[in-house]
Scaffold this motif. Sequence first.
Motif, PDB file in Angstrom:
ATOM      1  N   ALA A  42     -43.782 -26.733  34.606  1.00 55.14           N
ATOM      2  CA  ALA A  42     -42.411 -27.066  34.202  1.00 55.14           C
ATOM      3  C   ALA A  42     -42.023 -26.315  32.923  1.00 55.14           C
ATOM      4  N   ILE A  43     -42.913 -26.305  31.950  1.00 53.65           N
ATOM      5  CA  ILE A  43     -42.614 -25.597  30.696  1.00 53.65           C
ATOM      6  C   ILE A  43     -42.513 -24.095  30.943  1.00 53.65           C
ATOM      7  N   PHE A  44     -43.418 -23.567  31.762  1.00 53.02           N
ATOM      8  CA  PHE A  44     -43.374 -22.143  32.096  1.00 53.02           C
ATOM      9  C   PHE A  44     -42.043 -21.800  32.758  1.00 53.02           C
ATOM     10  N   SER A  45     -41.612 -22.625  33.699  1.00 51.44           N
ATOM     11  CA  SER A  45     -40.342 -22.380  34.392  1.00 51.44           C
ATOM     12  C   SER A  45     -39.165 -22.437  33.425  1.00 51.44           C
ATOM     13  N   PHE A  46     -39.188 -23.405  32.501  1.00 52.14           N
ATOM     14  CA  PHE A  46     -38.138 -23.540  31.502  1.00 52.14           C
ATOM     15  C   PHE A  46     -38.101 -22.310  30.598  1.00 52.14           C
ATOM     16  N   ARG A  47     -39.266 -21.891  30.122  1.00 50.50           N
ATOM     17  CA  ARG A  47     -39.345 -20.702  29.270  1.00 50.50           C
ATOM     18  C   ARG A  47     -38.890 -19.452  30.030  1.00 50.50           C
ATOM     19  N   PHE A  48     -39.232 -19.387  31.311  1.00 51.43           N
ATOM     20  CA  PHE A  48     -38.808 -18.245  32.124  1.00 51.43           C
ATOM     21  C   PHE A  48     -37.280 -18.188  32.220  1.00 51.43           C
ATOM     22  N   ALA A  49     -36.666 -19.335  32.480  1.00 48.60           N
ATOM     23  CA  ALA A  49     -35.199 -19.378  32.577  1.00 48.60           C
ATOM     24  C   ALA A  49     -34.567 -18.958  31.254  1.00 48.60           C
ATOM     25  N   LEU A  50     -35.132 -19.425  30.154  1.00 51.89           N
ATOM     26  CA  LEU A  50     -34.614 -19.036  28.840  1.00 51.89           C
ATOM     27  C   LEU A  50     -34.815 -17.547  28.578  1.00 51.89           C
ATOM     28  N   THR A  51     -35.932 -17.002  29.060  1.00 54.25           N
ATOM     29  CA  THR A  51     -36.197 -15.568  28.900  1.00 54.25           C
ATOM     30  C   THR A  51     -35.161 -14.740  29.656  1.00 54.25           C
ATOM     31  N   LEU A  52     -34.840 -15.171  30.869  1.00 50.09           N
ATOM     32  CA  LEU A  52     -33.828 -14.446  31.650  1.00 50.09           C
ATOM     33  C   LEU A  52     -32.471 -14.444  30.936  1.00 50.09           C
ATOM     34  N   LYS A  53     -32.157 -15.542  30.243  1.00 51.08           N
ATOM     35  CA  LYS A  53     -30.887 -15.646  29.534  1.00 51.08           C
ATOM     36  C   LYS A  53     -30.956 -15.047  28.133  1.00 51.08           C
ATOM     37  N   ASN A  54     -32.165 -14.607  27.740  1.00 53.81           N
ATOM     38  CA  ASN A  54     -32.384 -14.068  26.395  1.00 53.81           C
ATOM     39  C   ASN A  54     -31.927 -15.074  25.335  1.00 53.81           C
ATOM     40  N   SER A  55     -32.322 -16.337  25.540  1.00 51.25           N
ATOM     41  CA  SER A  55     -31.874 -17.435  24.702  1.00 51.25           C
ATOM     42  C   SER A  55     -32.648 -17.511  23.385  1.00 51.25           C
ATOM     43  N   ASN A  56     -31.944 -17.908  22.342  1.00 46.78           N
ATOM     44  CA  ASN A  56     -32.572 -18.121  21.036  1.00 46.78           C
ATOM     45  C   ASN A  56     -33.416 -19.391  21.004  1.00 46.78           C
ATOM     46  N   ILE A  57     -33.242 -20.249  21.982  1.00 50.32           N
ATOM     47  CA  ILE A  57     -34.029 -21.488  22.047  1.00 50.32           C
ATOM     48  C   ILE A  57     -35.522 -21.173  22.107  1.00 50.32           C
ATOM     49  N   LEU A  58     -35.866 -20.018  22.661  1.00 53.75           N
ATOM     50  CA  LEU A  58     -37.273 -19.612  22.752  1.00 53.75           C
ATOM     51  C   LEU A  58     -37.943 -19.519  21.392  1.00 53.75           C
ATOM     52  N   GLN A  59     -37.159 -19.393  20.331  1.00 53.70           N
ATOM     53  CA  GLN A  59     -37.712 -19.250  18.980  1.00 53.70           C
ATOM     54  C   GLN A  59     -38.029 -20.596  18.331  1.00 53.70           C
ATOM     55  N   ARG A  60     -37.688 -21.686  18.981  1.00 54.41           N
ATOM     56  CA  ARG A  60     -37.954 -23.008  18.400  1.00 54.41           C
ATOM     57  C   ARG A  60     -39.450 -23.277  18.375  1.00 54.41           C
ATOM     58  N   LYS A  61     -39.874 -23.878  17.287  1.00 53.01           N
ATOM     59  CA  LYS A  61     -41.300 -24.094  17.049  1.00 53.01           C
ATOM     60  C   LYS A  61     -41.957 -24.927  18.146  1.00 53.01           C
ATOM     61  N   TRP A  62     -41.285 -25.992  18.588  1.00 51.87           N
ATOM     62  CA  TRP A  62     -41.884 -26.868  19.598  1.00 51.87           C
ATOM     63  C   TRP A  62     -42.119 -26.131  20.908  1.00 51.87           C
ATOM     64  N   LEU A  63     -41.263 -25.164  21.207  1.00 55.47           N
ATOM     65  CA  LEU A  63     -41.394 -24.422  22.455  1.00 55.47           C
ATOM     66  C   LEU A  63     -42.481 -23.349  22.364  1.00 55.47           C
ATOM     67  N   LYS A  64     -42.877 -23.030  21.161  1.00 58.49           N
ATOM     68  CA  LYS A  64     -43.985 -22.091  20.977  1.00 58.49           C
ATOM     69  C   LYS A  64     -45.328 -22.823  20.952  1.00 58.49           C
ATOM     70  N   ILE A  65     -45.346 -24.068  20.484  1.00 58.82           N
ATOM     71  CA  ILE A  65     -46.591 -24.818  20.333  1.00 58.82           C
ATOM     72  C   ILE A  65     -46.938 -25.627  21.583  1.00 58.82           C
ATOM     73  N   THR A  66     -45.957 -26.307  22.163  1.00 60.58           N
ATOM     74  CA  THR A  66     -46.203 -27.223  23.283  1.00 60.58           C
ATOM     75  C   THR A  66     -46.937 -26.582  24.462  1.00 60.58           C
ATOM     76  N   PRO A  67     -46.572 -25.376  24.903  1.00 57.79           N
ATOM     77  CA  PRO A  67     -47.315 -24.797  26.031  1.00 57.79           C
ATOM     78  C   PRO A  67     -48.808 -24.627  25.738  1.00 57.79           C
ATOM     79  N   HIS A  68     -49.142 -24.291  24.500  1.00 60.71           N
ATOM     80  CA  HIS A  68     -50.551 -24.119  24.144  1.00 60.71           C
ATOM     81  C   HIS A  68     -51.291 -25.455  24.145  1.00 60.71           C
ATOM     82  N   VAL A  69     -50.627 -26.504  23.686  1.00 61.93           N
ATOM     83  CA  VAL A  69     -51.234 -27.833  23.689  1.00 61.93           C
ATOM     84  C   VAL A  69     -51.477 -28.298  25.126  1.00 61.93           C
TER      85      VAL A  69
END
Length: 125
Positions: A18-45
């Motif tokens: 689910a997180i991978f799919s969400f990040r993928f959708a944001l990547t396609l949109k070139n969204s700034n949301i990808l820079q949020r700290k929680w979105l960088k840490i949560t997938p690793h956890v």
Amino acid sequence: MSQIVMHLHVTAAVISLAIFSFRFALTLKNSNILQRKWLKITPHVVDTVLIGTAIWLLTLSSMIQVDGWVASKVIGLILYIVSGLFALKWAKTNRSRVIGFVCAVIWLLLTATVAFTKQPFSFLA
């Protein structure tokens, strides 16, 4: 105990997808949301929980009955990670990103099939 660990493992796998799919959708949109700290840490956890529970399940199982399909799961995991990295980081065009995403999902589904059937990838046998 193993049922609890198994459910945690499967839950982590679903959340990881689910997180991978969400990040993928944001990547396609070139969204700034990808820079949020929680979105960088949560997938690793989540992925650490996924791998940790996999190791825990191995320690609860007899290695004799799991050796062939476990190797297939490890190969599938590596290919899922590489395809995911391609989709999220390495691909330069959206078309390439979609191809990487589809490949990653296919590898994850194949790996899940191996986990449920306890049979190695048929093309490796």
